[in-house]
Design a protein around this motif. Structure first.
Motif, PDB file in Angstrom:
ATOM      1  N   ALA A 184       0.820  -1.213   0.000  1.00  0.00           N
ATOM      2  CA  ALA A 184       0.000   0.000   0.000  1.00  0.00           C
ATOM      3  C   ALA A 184       0.852   1.259   0.000  1.00  0.00           C
ATOM      4  N   ARG A 185       1.885   1.270   0.817  1.00  0.00           N
ATOM      5  CA  ARG A 185       2.718   2.465   0.917  1.00  0.00           C
ATOM      6  C   ARG A 185       3.428   2.753  -0.402  1.00  0.00           C
ATOM      7  N   ALA A 186       4.075   1.748  -0.966  1.00  0.00           N
ATOM      8  CA  ALA A 186       4.803   1.947  -2.212  1.00  0.00           C
ATOM      9  C   ALA A 186       3.859   2.305  -3.349  1.00  0.00           C
ATOM     10  N   THR A 187       2.681   1.658  -3.379  1.00  0.00           N
ATOM     11  CA  THR A 187       1.739   1.928  -4.459  1.00  0.00           C
ATOM     12  C   THR A 187       1.187   3.344  -4.371  1.00  0.00           C
ATOM     13  N   ALA A 188       0.910   3.826  -3.153  1.00  0.00           N
ATOM     14  CA  ALA A 188       0.443   5.208  -3.005  1.00  0.00           C
ATOM     15  C   ALA A 188       1.479   6.184  -3.532  1.00  0.00           C
ATOM     16  N   ALA A 189       2.750   5.947  -3.194  1.00  0.00           N
ATOM     17  CA  ALA A 189       3.813   6.832  -3.670  1.00  0.00           C
ATOM     18  C   ALA A 189       3.941   6.773  -5.181  1.00  0.00           C
ATOM     19  N   GLU A 190       3.869   5.563  -5.739  1.00  0.00           N
ATOM     20  CA  GLU A 190       4.040   5.416  -7.184  1.00  0.00           C
ATOM     21  C   GLU A 190       2.834   5.955  -7.949  1.00  0.00           C
ATOM     22  N   LEU A 191       1.652   5.892  -7.352  1.00  0.00           N
ATOM     23  CA  LEU A 191       0.478   6.491  -7.976  1.00  0.00           C
ATOM     24  C   LEU A 191       0.628   8.003  -8.075  1.00  0.00           C
ATOM     25  N   CYS A 192       1.176   8.599  -7.024  1.00  0.00           N
ATOM     26  CA  CYS A 192       1.439  10.043  -7.069  1.00  0.00           C
ATOM     27  C   CYS A 192       2.353  10.377  -8.246  1.00  0.00           C
ATOM     28  N   GLY A 193       3.383   9.555  -8.426  1.00  0.00           N
ATOM     29  CA  GLY A 193       4.295   9.772  -9.535  1.00  0.00           C
ATOM     30  C   GLY A 193       3.615   9.576 -10.870  1.00  0.00           C
ATOM     31  N   ALA A 194       2.742   8.562 -10.971  1.00  0.00           N
ATOM     32  CA  ALA A 194       2.045   8.292 -12.228  1.00  0.00           C
ATOM     33  C   ALA A 194       1.063   9.402 -12.582  1.00  0.00           C
ATOM     34  N   LEU A 195       0.516  10.069 -11.570  1.00  0.00           N
ATOM     35  CA  LEU A 195      -0.387  11.185 -11.842  1.00  0.00           C
ATOM     36  C   LEU A 195       0.352  12.336 -12.517  1.00  0.00           C
ATOM     37  N   GLY A 196       1.609  12.534 -12.099  1.00  0.00           N
ATOM     38  CA  GLY A 196       2.427  13.568 -12.720  1.00  0.00           C
ATOM     39  C   GLY A 196       1.697  14.893 -12.787  1.00  0.00           C
ATOM     40  N   ALA A 197       1.652  15.439 -13.982  1.00  0.00           N
ATOM     41  CA  ALA A 197       0.989  16.734 -14.195  1.00  0.00           C
ATOM     42  C   ALA A 197      -0.417  16.553 -14.746  1.00  0.00           C
ATOM     43  N   ALA A 198      -1.000  15.354 -14.554  1.00  0.00           N
ATOM     44  CA  ALA A 198      -2.334  15.089 -15.089  1.00  0.00           C
ATOM     45  C   ALA A 198      -3.344  16.105 -14.577  1.00  0.00           C
ATOM     46  N   LYS A 199      -4.242  16.508 -15.438  1.00  0.00           N
ATOM     47  CA  LYS A 199      -5.302  17.426 -15.042  1.00  0.00           C
ATOM     48  C   LYS A 199      -6.327  16.671 -14.212  1.00  0.00           C
ATOM     49  N   ILE A 200      -6.671  17.221 -13.068  1.00  0.00           N
ATOM     50  CA  ILE A 200      -7.633  16.583 -12.181  1.00  0.00           C
ATOM     51  C   ILE A 200      -9.028  17.050 -12.572  1.00  0.00           C
ATOM     52  N   GLY A 201      -9.911  16.091 -12.843  1.00  0.00           N
ATOM     53  CA  GLY A 201     -11.235  16.419 -13.365  1.00  0.00           C
ATOM     54  C   GLY A 201     -12.174  16.997 -12.328  1.00  0.00           C
ATOM     55  N   GLY A 202     -13.096  17.840 -12.793  1.00  0.00           N
ATOM     56  CA  GLY A 202     -14.186  18.341 -11.970  1.00  0.00           C
ATOM     57  C   GLY A 202     -13.769  19.354 -10.928  1.00  0.00           C
ATOM     58  N   GLU A 203     -14.753  19.924 -10.267  1.00  0.00           N
ATOM     59  CA  GLU A 203     -14.526  20.794  -9.118  1.00  0.00           C
ATOM     60  C   GLU A 203     -14.798  19.956  -7.879  1.00  0.00           C
ATOM     61  N   ARG A 204     -13.773  19.417  -7.306  1.00  0.00           N
ATOM     62  CA  ARG A 204     -13.945  18.324  -6.349  1.00  0.00           C
ATOM     63  C   ARG A 204     -14.372  18.775  -4.965  1.00  0.00           C
ATOM     64  N   ARG A 205     -13.841  19.856  -4.497  1.00  0.00           N
ATOM     65  CA  ARG A 205     -14.210  20.373  -3.170  1.00  0.00           C
ATOM     66  C   ARG A 205     -14.062  19.263  -2.108  1.00  0.00           C
ATOM     67  N   GLY A 206     -12.931  18.565  -2.142  1.00  0.00           N
ATOM     68  CA  GLY A 206     -12.721  17.439  -1.253  1.00  0.00           C
ATOM     69  C   GLY A 206     -12.779  17.808   0.219  1.00  0.00           C
ATOM     70  N   GLU A 207     -12.195  18.918   0.583  1.00  0.00           N
ATOM     71  CA  GLU A 207     -12.191  19.311   1.988  1.00  0.00           C
ATOM     72  C   GLU A 207     -13.598  19.610   2.485  1.00  0.00           C
ATOM     73  N   ASP A 208     -14.410  20.233   1.640  1.00  0.00           N
ATOM     74  CA  ASP A 208     -15.786  20.532   2.042  1.00  0.00           C
ATOM     75  C   ASP A 208     -16.588  19.238   2.198  1.00  0.00           C
ATOM     76  N   MET A 209     -16.399  18.296   1.271  1.00  0.00           N
ATOM     77  CA  MET A 209     -17.107  17.016   1.374  1.00  0.00           C
ATOM     78  C   MET A 209     -16.686  16.262   2.629  1.00  0.00           C
ATOM     79  N   ALA A 210     -15.384  16.279   2.921  1.00  0.00           N
ATOM     80  CA  ALA A 210     -14.900  15.580   4.110  1.00  0.00           C
ATOM     81  C   ALA A 210     -15.454  16.203   5.379  1.00  0.00           C
ATOM     82  N   ARG A 211     -15.511  17.527   5.416  1.00  0.00           N
ATOM     83  CA  ARG A 211     -16.043  18.212   6.604  1.00  0.00           C
ATOM     84  C   ARG A 211     -17.505  17.837   6.830  1.00  0.00           C
TER      85      ARG A 211
END
Length: 542
Positions: free
Chosen positions: A326-353
């Motif tokens: 899990a740890r290595a895969t999380a790190a490698e996923l971050c690398g694979a995302l690179g400069a990819a554009k993140i879709g949508g207006e996520r408002r993750g912090e608001d949803m989590a709250r």
């Protein structure tokens, strides 16, 4: 002398060779109760760097090893006698199997010539190894002392790779007296864990980046991956739901959701997500279906990451199944995302709250009161490690609790669900990290399963704060029976006078009468410098 062999190991006894090998595998403590059937294994212990900790019961040895392993990240090791010593340890081994905790149990067994004959030898079982093989990841009978290095190498390879759990080696009493000609100067390198392929990483990164509403679920397999999971969550702007065994990850972070996937609010949120990354969780019912209502939703865009290929084939069907740490895969996923554009207006912090608020509201008044006790402990003793048995505040915390440090919460109320776990596991945790304050959460019923281990805390010099929730019996079971129209029987075991118990074992004692008194009691217990027992007697004024 053979090349690569050490002169000082020439003609060592099996026991001396065993301790030398444990040292080479970086074992610094073993838990056990010596007996005539293991005395030879202790021969090399006194002159070694390995510390021996003696519990009052072999089950306590296993639970101490469990707590030690969860905190140290290294296998917990037990030395127990054949027969009853080993069967006493089985409950702890089963808990370790359920919660993926690395544990090495080394036991005695009868003489080689007696095995399988059923002649009534002391401590004899019909087939001890077969019994252990039914749930241990690996069980081996050492038939020749010369095989010891190879068997230990195999054991530690299993303990340190893949999904961990209990491993068992039994040594016949006559083999214990044999001489080992030589030991390797160095033990074999431990195998590395599997890593996902680039194609899988890129496909998962694409799915997660294109989603409009992603989420992350983390389990116990990610408990040491705080920084990598945090970075990934921030990159995706995704709320992170932590199961009980992952509680404390993203401590204080606005994307954290320290709430059980069994809660309706969490389930509804996950059902609305169009991509869910599950990291290091078996997605089993003790986390995902506590109420056994079968209501956990089918998840869209589910990407499962697990170190165990078999586990990936069980549980919810995933769109992608990735074999990896899990740890290595999380790190490698971050690398694979690179400069990819993140879709949508996520408002993750608001949803989590909003999800944190909804989950906390859902658990109800009684559990919110118990979470208030947990909050008081956390605020008074910042950075403390919470180790729990099966008891009401632990049930409440498994549903919802904010913990202020990664890997700061674990208990036996998930998976195998053994009672009597809290006291010895907390001692093992304190031995693994003596600079960290450990708080054990116990019920009066569960504490009586391992009451004598309070004395082990004094012997080991571990200043654990034991908090006992005294509702004078098995209140949860009593309520369960009443709600189903069953006359409650067997649910009122009389608790002892805990003040007298504390005095008998030499623990500091506190009995606060209301929540506002608890912080002062906690500070006095901490400042006593020794193990302490705090009784919260019901009804407790909130």
């Amino acid at each position: 002398m053979n090349a690569g062999m050490t002169q000082d190991a020439m003609e060592a006894s099996t026991g001396e060779a065993l301790i030398t090998l444990l040292e080479k595998y970086d074992v610094d403590v073993v838990f056990g109760i010596p007996g005539v059937h293991t005395a030879e294994l202790y021969r090399g212990l006194a002159g070694s760097k390995v510390r021996h900790v003696t519990p009052r019961h072999e089950q306590g040895a296993g639970f101490m090893a469990d707590g030690y392993a969860r905190v140290s990240g290294k296998p917990g090791v037990c030395l127990v006698i054949t027969g009853p010593g080993l069967t006493n340890t089985i409950t702890a081994m089963a808990q370790a199997r359920a919660d993926s905790v690395p544990m090495l149990v080394i036991s005695g067994v009868g003489r080689r010539g007696s095995l399988g004959h059923g002649r009534g030898a002391l401590h004899e079982l019909p087939d001890q190894r077969a019994m252990m093989a039914s749930f241990a990841l690996f069980s081996h009978t050492l038939l020749s002392a010369s095989d010891l290095p190879g068997v230990m190498a195999r054991a530690f390879a299993i303990l340190n790779s893949g999904r961990p759990g209990p491993v068992h080696i039994e040594i016949p009493v006559d083999v214990m007296q044999e001489r080992v000609a030589a030991l390797p100067a160095r033990v074999p390198a431990l195998p590395s864990n599997p890593h996902p392929g680039r194609g899988d990483l890129e496909a998962a990164a694409r799915l997660l980046s294109e989603a409009r509403r992603p989420a992350i679920i983390v389990g116990g397999g990610a408990r040491r991956a705080n920084d990598d999971v945090t970075a990934l969550a921030e990159r995706l702007d995704a709320p992170v739901v932590t199961t009980a065994n992952a509680r404390g990850l993203l401590a204080g972070h606005p994307l954290r959701v320290p709430a059980s996937p069994s809660l309706k609010a969490v389930r509804a949120f996950l059902a609305e997500c169009d991509a869910v990354l599950a990291l290091g969780t078996e997605m089993g019912p003790t986390d995902f279906d506590v109420y056994e209502d079968g209501g956990f939703p089918t998840l869209k865009g589910l990407v499962r990451v697990d170190i165990d290929a078999g586990q990936l084939a069980r549980g919810p069907r995933a769109e992608m199944a990735i074999l990896g740490d899990a740890r290595a895969t999380a790190a490698e996923l971050c690398g694979a995302l690179g400069a990819a554009k993140i879709g949508g207006e996520r408002r993750g912090e608001d949803m989590a709250r909003r999800l944190r608020a909804a989950a906390f509201e859902e658990i109800g008044d009684a559990y919110r009161g118990e979470v208030a006790i947990l909050d008081a402990i956390r605020e008074t003793l910042p950075g403390a490690l919470f180790v729990g048995d099966s008891t009401q505040p632990v049930y409440a915390g498994n549903l919802y609790c904010d913990i202020d440090t990664p890997a700061g919460w674990f208990n036996s109320a998930t998976g195998f669900g053994a009672l009597g776990y809290g006291v010895p596991a907390a001692i093992g945790a304190a031995i693994a990290d003596p600079d960290r304050l450990v708080v054990a959460l116990l019920g009066d019923g569960g504490l009586q399963f391992s009451l004598a281990e309070l004395g082990s805390a004094i012997d080991a010099g571990t200043p654990v704060i034991f908090i006992v929730w005294n509702n004078f019996g098995f209140r949860e079971i009593e309520t369960f029976m009443i709600e189903r129209g069953i006359a409650p029987e067997g649910v009122k075991p009389t608790p002892p006078d805990f003040d007298s118990v504390a005095k008998a074992y030499g623990l500091a004692f506190e009995r606060p009468m209301k929540l506002s008194d608890l912080p002062a009691s906690l500070r006095r217990a901490r400042d006593s410098g020794r193990a302490a027992l705090i009784e919260l007697r019901m009804p407790f004024d909130m």
